[in-house]
Design a protein around this motif. Structure first.
Motif, PDB file in Angstrom:
ATOM      1  N   VAL A 145       1.503   4.058  -3.013  1.00  0.00           N
ATOM      2  CA  VAL A 145       1.254   5.482  -2.797  1.00  0.00           C
ATOM      3  C   VAL A 145       2.442   6.312  -3.296  1.00  0.00           C
ATOM      4  O   VAL A 145       2.278   7.295  -4.028  1.00  0.00           O
ATOM      5  CB  VAL A 145       1.013   5.772  -1.303  1.00  0.00           C
TER       6      VAL A 145
ATOM      7  N   CYS B 105       0.830  -1.204   0.000  1.00  0.00           N
ATOM      8  CA  CYS B 105       0.000   0.000   0.000  1.00  0.00           C
ATOM      9  C   CYS B 105       0.864   1.254   0.000  1.00  0.00           C
ATOM     10  O   CYS B 105       0.698   2.165  -0.818  1.00  0.00           O
ATOM     11  CB  CYS B 105      -0.910  -0.029   1.232  1.00  0.00           C
TER      12      CYS B 105
ATOM     13  N   TRP C 194      -3.727   7.198   5.902  1.00  0.00           N
ATOM     14  CA  TRP C 194      -4.070   8.441   5.216  1.00  0.00           C
ATOM     15  C   TRP C 194      -2.877   8.958   4.418  1.00  0.00           C
ATOM     16  O   TRP C 194      -1.733   8.589   4.671  1.00  0.00           O
ATOM     17  CB  TRP C 194      -4.563   9.507   6.174  1.00  0.00           C
TER      18      TRP C 194
ATOM     19  N   ARG D 203     -11.704  11.260   4.557  1.00  0.00           N
ATOM     20  CA  ARG D 203     -10.554  10.819   3.765  1.00  0.00           C
ATOM     21  C   ARG D 203      -9.443  10.181   4.603  1.00  0.00           C
ATOM     22  O   ARG D 203      -8.267  10.357   4.344  1.00  0.00           O
ATOM     23  CB  ARG D 203      -9.990  11.993   2.950  1.00  0.00           C
TER      24      ARG D 203
ATOM     25  N   HIS E 251      -5.699   9.580  -5.962  1.00  0.00           N
ATOM     26  CA  HIS E 251      -4.556   8.676  -6.007  1.00  0.00           C
ATOM     27  C   HIS E 251      -5.076   7.268  -5.747  1.00  0.00           C
ATOM     28  O   HIS E 251      -5.534   6.968  -4.647  1.00  0.00           O
ATOM     29  CB  HIS E 251      -3.505   9.063  -4.966  1.00  0.00           C
ATOM     30  N   SER E 252      -5.018   6.414  -6.737  1.00  0.00           N
ATOM     31  CA  SER E 252      -5.566   5.068  -6.602  1.00  0.00           C
ATOM     32  C   SER E 252      -4.518   4.151  -5.981  1.00  0.00           C
ATOM     33  O   SER E 252      -3.712   3.542  -6.658  1.00  0.00           O
ATOM     34  CB  SER E 252      -5.993   4.541  -7.975  1.00  0.00           C
ATOM     35  N   GLN E 253      -4.509   4.079  -4.628  1.00  0.00           N
ATOM     36  CA  GLN E 253      -3.473   3.323  -3.943  1.00  0.00           C
ATOM     37  C   GLN E 253      -3.682   1.820  -3.984  1.00  0.00           C
ATOM     38  O   GLN E 253      -2.736   1.059  -3.848  1.00  0.00           O
ATOM     39  CB  GLN E 253      -3.367   3.770  -2.470  1.00  0.00           C
TER      40      GLN E 253
ATOM     41  N   VAL F 192      -8.744   8.850  -1.333  1.00  0.00           N
ATOM     42  CA  VAL F 192      -8.216   7.536  -1.683  1.00  0.00           C
ATOM     43  C   VAL F 192      -9.341   6.742  -2.320  1.00  0.00           C
ATOM     44  O   VAL F 192     -10.477   6.739  -1.837  1.00  0.00           O
ATOM     45  CB  VAL F 192      -7.673   6.803  -0.439  1.00  0.00           C
TER      46      VAL F 192
END
Length: 465
Positions: free
Chosen positions: A228, A224, A460, A435, A421-423, A411
């Motif tokens: 990011v 993850c 986060w 968020r 941002h597609s983590q 997210v």
């Protein structure tokens, strides 16, 4: 070819004219020092504090990547600063002094077998209360007493690893055997036993960070966080992306971040027990699985079998490049005070913020060190200790951090392609509309245990305005 030269002063003790750690010094024979740069004094007095001053020259190819050259220089500069902090004359000498804490950690690893055997003897004493008939059955069916014998032998094997950690640390930090022995005697005279739990935890972190069996716990967070960082910086420039990871433990996450092209990583860790274990790890052969430990023999609960309890774990599971990551030892809120503000593009807090004595000081330090527009990536629980000054709920943390000028980024929901941002981290909104997200994360070191500890870790990405 380009070269840089750095001068490093190593603190050491001279006792009765003998440089500690050497078999015999030239001074004891009335001969001049044979090692260049080693300062000798008249040894008619029993004790001297001296410095060994060495100039280190490092050759760097002209075509070496600028980040690699910068890393080499950073390591040399930080080693010099670290040795200055360890000087007894630096600050007030007490149990909080950096060198006192280092000596305590060395004492703890040196006494591993002693403290573990004492605990094993306590358990043997408890077993002695079992009635004879029951004990006969236990011995006939499972040979219960054999576990005490087996564990005692494995304690000695673990002590060999601990001895290697101690020896490597003494060489790295310039600590002489006499100084350590003197500290051990002083602490025993004061009735203070060697630390057992912190040593055990440091050894178990070899499993969590650097063994194949720790992959489940790492996989809860590492992919993850790495996703990011790649999304935030798809094309790092020539200057690179400067990342700081406070509370780095044994440093695996930082090393994985450093594998990303263009990322320059600084790990930070306060625990001296973790730090000297990390120094040992990075001093070994870069090849995988060169060290072995039996990490689970100090706990008798939640084992599926005796074989699981006694099993060996090898580490590290991957090749390790110690030069790729800089370790800065010390308290996060104080050790970076001399560092310029706005020095980092990203600060990653992984299982860290709930360790604070004063959570607000953590926040202030993060805000000061991040560049405007820089990112704060957080992943971890809110499991506060026994005496923190401030214990904020997640909702309160979000409100305070926003009040400090941070913006929480959107997210994408699990399986979604949308969002800023597609983590791909999974999880769900921990507070609707705020968020921040909850992601289940295991924490327990032993993947074969009959228990599972898991947190809803708070994740986060916040940008400093």
């Amino acid at each position: 070819m380009r070269s840089i030269t750095w001068t490093v002063a190593t603190l050491c003790w001279l006792w009765a004219g003998r440089a500690l750690g050497d078999e015999a010094s030239s001074a004891t024979r009335g001969e001049p020092a044979s090692q260049p740069g080693l300062v000798w004094v008249d040894a008619s007095d029993p004790q001297y504090l001296v410095y060994e001053v060495r100039q280190v020259e490092l050759a760097l190819p002209e075509n070496e990547h600028p980040l690699k050259r910068a890393n080499a220089e950073r390591h040399l500069k930080e080693k010099e600063r670290l040795l200055q902090r360890l000087d007894r004359k630096h600050g007030t000498w007490n149990e909080h002094h950096a060198q006192h804490r280092l000596l305590e950690a060395l004492r703890g690893f040196s006494a591993y077998a002693e403290t573990q055997q004492a605990e094993l003897n306590r358990l043997k004493g408890l077993y002695s209360h079992v009635p004879k008939k029951q004990k006969t059955l236990l011995e006939r069916e499972v040979k219960y007493s054999q576990k005490f014998t087996d564990i005692a032998q494995l304690i000695e094997k673990n002590q060999q690893l601990c001895n290697g950690i101690v020896q490597n640390a003494m060489e790295f930090y310039g600590i002489g055997q006499h100084e350590l022995d003197q500290h051990i005697r002083s602490m025993k005279s004061a009735g203070r036993g060697a630390e057992r739990v912190s040593v055990s935890q440091a050894l178990k972190h070899f499993v969590r960070d650097w063994a194949a069996s720790g992959v489940n716990e790492r996989d809860a967070a590492f992919p993850c966080i790495l996703k990011v960082l790649k999304d935030l910086f798809p094309n790092p420039g020539q200057e690179g992306v400067k990342v700081l990871l406070p509370g780095a433990g044994l440093g695996r996450l930082g090393h994985e971040v450093a594998e990303l092209p263009g990322f320059q990583v600084t790990n930070n860790e306060w625990s001296t027990y973790q730090n000297i274990a990390y120094r040992f790890l990075t001093s070994r052969s870069p090849n995988p699985n060169t060290s072995t430990i039996h990490p689970f023999i100090d706990s008798w609960s939640h084992h599926r079998s005796t074989a699981d309890m006694l099993r060996a774990i090898t580490f590290p599971d991957i090749p390790l490049d110690p030069s790729s990551v800089l370790l800065v030892e010390g308290d996060f809120t104080t050790v970076f005070r001399d560092e310029a503000a706005a020095s980092y593009d990203v600060i990653v807090t992984h299982f860290f913020i709930d360790t604070a004595r004063n959570l607000m000081s953590y926040f202030d330090t993060i805000a000061r060190l991040l560049k405007p527009g820089g990112y704060w990536v957080n992943f971890g629980p809110l499991l506060y200790g026994t005496a923190p000054f401030v214990q904020l709920t997640l909702e309160e943390i979000v409100t305070v951090v926003e009040g400090m000028g941070f913006e929480f980024l959107e997210v994408a929901a699990p399986g979604s392609e949308g969002g800023s941002h597609s983590q791909g981290c999974g999880g769900k909104e921990a507070i609707p509309g705020k968020r921040v997200y909850g992601v289940e994360a295991e924490y327990g070191f032993d993947e074969r245990a009959l228990t599972r500890n898991a947190y809803e870790a708070v994740f986060w990405v916040a940008r400093r305005k």
